[in-house]
Scaffold this motif. Structure first.
Motif, PDB file in Angstrom:
ATOM      1  N   LEU A   1       0.831  -1.206   0.000  1.00  0.00           N
ATOM      2  CA  LEU A   1       0.000   0.000   0.000  1.00  0.00           C
ATOM      3  C   LEU A   1       0.864   1.254   0.000  1.00  0.00           C
ATOM      4  O   LEU A   1       0.503   2.280  -0.605  1.00  0.00           O
ATOM      5  N   GLY A   2       2.030   1.176   0.649  1.00  0.00           N
ATOM      6  CA  GLY A   2       2.953   2.306   0.646  1.00  0.00           C
ATOM      7  C   GLY A   2       3.507   2.585  -0.738  1.00  0.00           C
ATOM      8  O   GLY A   2       3.716   3.749  -1.114  1.00  0.00           O
ATOM      9  N   ILE A   3       3.754   1.538  -1.508  1.00  0.00           N
ATOM     10  CA  ILE A   3       4.245   1.718  -2.879  1.00  0.00           C
ATOM     11  C   ILE A   3       3.195   2.435  -3.717  1.00  0.00           C
ATOM     12  O   ILE A   3       3.513   3.332  -4.503  1.00  0.00           O
ATOM     13  N   ILE A   4       1.939   2.041  -3.544  1.00  0.00           N
ATOM     14  CA  ILE A   4       0.861   2.713  -4.281  1.00  0.00           C
ATOM     15  C   ILE A   4       0.826   4.194  -3.939  1.00  0.00           C
ATOM     16  O   ILE A   4       0.658   5.053  -4.808  1.00  0.00           O
ATOM     17  N   GLU A   5       1.026   4.499  -2.656  1.00  0.00           N
ATOM     18  CA  GLU A   5       1.018   5.901  -2.240  1.00  0.00           C
ATOM     19  C   GLU A   5       2.199   6.680  -2.804  1.00  0.00           C
ATOM     20  O   GLU A   5       2.149   7.901  -2.929  1.00  0.00           O
ATOM     21  N   SER A   6       3.271   5.972  -3.161  1.00  0.00           N
ATOM     22  CA  SER A   6       4.490   6.651  -3.624  1.00  0.00           C
ATOM     23  C   SER A   6       4.502   6.888  -5.130  1.00  0.00           C
ATOM     24  O   SER A   6       5.428   7.524  -5.629  1.00  0.00           O
ATOM     25  N   VAL A   7       3.512   6.385  -5.869  1.00  0.00           N
ATOM     26  CA  VAL A   7       3.589   6.483  -7.325  1.00  0.00           C
ATOM     27  C   VAL A   7       3.673   7.937  -7.765  1.00  0.00           C
ATOM     28  O   VAL A   7       2.988   8.806  -7.234  1.00  0.00           O
ATOM     29  N   SER A   8       4.550   8.188  -8.714  1.00  0.00           N
ATOM     30  CA  SER A   8       4.767   9.553  -9.164  1.00  0.00           C
ATOM     31  C   SER A   8       4.642   9.708 -10.671  1.00  0.00           C
ATOM     32  O   SER A   8       4.657  10.817 -11.183  1.00  0.00           O
ATOM     33  N   GLU A   9       4.531   8.604 -11.372  1.00  0.00           N
ATOM     34  CA  GLU A   9       4.551   8.659 -12.836  1.00  0.00           C
ATOM     35  C   GLU A   9       3.892   7.409 -13.381  1.00  0.00           C
ATOM     36  O   GLU A   9       3.817   6.375 -12.706  1.00  0.00           O
ATOM     37  N   SER A  10       3.383   7.497 -14.596  1.00  0.00           N
ATOM     38  CA  SER A  10       2.893   6.305 -15.283  1.00  0.00           C
ATOM     39  C   SER A  10       3.695   6.127 -16.557  1.00  0.00           C
ATOM     40  O   SER A  10       4.247   7.083 -17.111  1.00  0.00           O
ATOM     41  N   SER A  11       3.764   4.888 -17.029  1.00  0.00           N
ATOM     42  CA  SER A  11       4.537   4.627 -18.250  1.00  0.00           C
ATOM     43  C   SER A  11       3.801   5.113 -19.481  1.00  0.00           C
ATOM     44  O   SER A  11       4.267   4.926 -20.601  1.00  0.00           O
ATOM     45  N   ALA A  12       2.636   5.765 -19.284  1.00  0.00           N
ATOM     46  CA  ALA A  12       1.948   6.396 -20.405  1.00  0.00           C
ATOM     47  C   ALA A  12       2.721   7.623 -20.886  1.00  0.00           C
ATOM     48  O   ALA A  12       2.328   8.269 -21.842  1.00  0.00           O
ATOM     49  N   PHE A  13       3.866   7.943 -20.191  1.00  0.00           N
ATOM     50  CA  PHE A  13       4.665   9.095 -20.607  1.00  0.00           C
ATOM     51  C   PHE A  13       5.039   9.005 -22.079  1.00  0.00           C
ATOM     52  O   PHE A  13       5.232   9.981 -22.736  1.00  0.00           O
TER      53      PHE A  13
END
Length: 481
Positions: free
Chosen positions: A427-439
């Motif tokens: 759950l902490g990893i989900i909270e840390s997301v900063s970017e998607s590979s849709a870049f």
């Protein structure tokens, strides 16, 4: 029964004949009305309109990335066909028409055009589909021209309680959500907790400093990654930092910056290739502290247990470095959904794509994480308890839910359940997301290709940066016009 305009009814002056005439006229108009309105009769004898009072509507659904619909090899994936069938059963007055568009690729030396531009032109001209299903995800350039509808308006006020909001929001562009993922994968970098020194994220400078410190302490033997070589290092570190060098709203690129230079020079400090020794064992190397980083991909909830098993000690899910401090990257799942900006059936289109976001479809996902929060949390809770099977003798044995593998070594460990700490880490990893590979994976690939000459000694850093800056600027601006 059909009547012609030449039919004539003989009329005498008797009352019975007049009544017959009136009845025939009534039946004529009733029959004609039934023919043109497609009416029928139910078991109770009452008129029933099978068309819902309207003619059958056609909802056009485009599959982007699966090939042309007129190709003999074109087939609709069964998971999508099942949703189409279910939708048509629930909407008797709507018929789904499927069309296909291919992604650019090269197969056996033959290059295939990426038909996203064709799709965008058709949308602008009003001839495009109502719904777009991006197979395997989408790129930022696919939606940066705002050819599709902002889906935030359709999600409802409480959508953040229903969906994994932090993941969904990484797909936003210029304040709008022009496509929504059905599923996702989390990607992060893992280090030993002692190496992280309390950090929850890091910049590129901090990562480089941590490696140099470990390299010096080991006498020059520690590796940054498993398979320490130039291009692998560059590709791994660039994965989350592409967004640091591109502004998709203005079209400005900064691959000529000092930050990008540092990334190139650091990657260039590694050997061109890496050869494994015959006695190499991945888990032993990590446990001995001989490898600093482990790239972890989470496509199911059990994979969170891999990290501690590999390092043999407490770990930190520190994420990929970037100027903003880094974090986990949300990678495209198997499907992303969009509605054409010029569709005349947007509400019907939303009803259709809502089936993919519903719990029934979300529970059937395989090899990807569900974007439905309830389903994801249920999977985490279930993973806390091992599953057992009973043999013919009544003996209970745990069933492996995942495994740790290494190239050349095969399966080196099995995972039966996760711990409460690992659940919280997930759950902490989900909270840390900063970017998607849709870049934009295409831009990412272009950059990797252009650095090859530098890593082989054919181009200087300055020449490489100049070429990449030029190519990236043209590419980005062509895709946001």
């Amino acid at each position: 029964m059909y009547f012609t305009s030449q039919q004539q009814v003989c009329i005498n002056h008797s009352l019975l004949t007049k009544i017959s005439h009136i009845v025939l006229i009534f039946l004529f108009f009733l029959t004609a009305a039934c023919v043109f309105s497609a009416c029928g009769f139910n078991d109770g004898g009452e008129a029933e309109d099978y068309s819902g009072g309207d003619s059958v509507e056609t909802l056009t659904v485009a599959l982007m990335g699966i090939g042309k619909a007129d190709d003999s090899s074109f087939t609709v994936p069964s998971s999508i066909q099942n949703v189409i069938s279910r939708f048509e059963e629930e909407h008797q007055n709507v018929q789904i028409e499927v069309t296909g568009y291919q992604r650019g690729s090269e197969v056996f030396g033959v290059e295939y055009e990426d038909e996203i531009t064709l799709l965008q032109r058709e949308i602008i001209s009003g001839k495009g589909p109502d719904v777009i299903l991006f197979i395997g995800g989408y790129y930022m350039s696919d939606i940066s021209g705002k050819y599709t509808e902002d889906l935030y308006a359709y999600l409802g006020e409480d959508w953040e309680n229903r969906y994994v909001a932090n993941v969904v929001n990484t797909y936003s562009y210029d304040g709008g959500l022009y496509a929504i993922p059905v599923s996702f994968t989390l990607k992060t970098l893992v280090v030993a907790a002692r190496t992280a020194q309390g950090r929850e994220s890091w910049t590129m400078e901090e990562l480089i400093a941590a490696y140099e410190e470990a390299y010096e302490a080991s006498g020059g033997t520690v590796m940054l990654l498993n398979g320490d070589y130039k291009k692998n290092t560059f590709a791994t570190l660039l994965y989350n930092s592409v967004g640091d060098f591109v502004d998709w709203e203005s079209g400005a690129c900064s691959f000529d910056s000092e930050e990008f230079r540092k990334l190139l020079e650091f990657s260039d400090s590694f050997p061109e290739s890496y050869v494994y020794s015959e006695d190499f064992h991945m888990m032993e190397e990590y446990a001995a502290g001989n490898i600093l980083l482990y790239p972890l991909s989470l496509s199911d909830v059990y994979e969170i247990a891999k990290a501690k098993m590999i390092f043999g000690e407490d770990v930190a899910f520190i994420g990929y470095p970037s100027n903003e401090g880094g974090g986990a990257v949300v990678s495209n799942g198997n499907l992303s959904l969009a509605i054409s900006a010029l569709s005349e059936q947007k509400e019907t289109a939303w009803e259709f794509i809502s089936l993919f976001l519903g719990e029934e479809y979300q529970r059937e996902l395989a090899n990807f994480l569900p974007v439905d929060k309830v389903v994801l949390y249920e999977e985490l809770e279930e993973a806390l308890t091992a599953v057992y099977e009973e043999d013919t003798n009544g003996n209970q044995t745990p069933v492996a839910q995942d495994k740790v593998s290494s190239e050349g070594e095969g399966v080196i460990a099995e995972i039966y359940q996760i711990s409460e700490d690992e659940k919280e880490a997930f759950l902490g990893i989900i909270e840390s997301v900063s970017e998607s590979s849709a870049f934009d994976l295409e831009l990412y690939s272009l950059i990797l290709d252009e650095t090859q000459g530098h890593f082989e000694g054919e181009k200087t850093v300055e020449e490489t940066m100049e070429v990449i800056q030029g190519i990236a600027t043209v590419y980005v601006n062509e895709n946001i016009e």
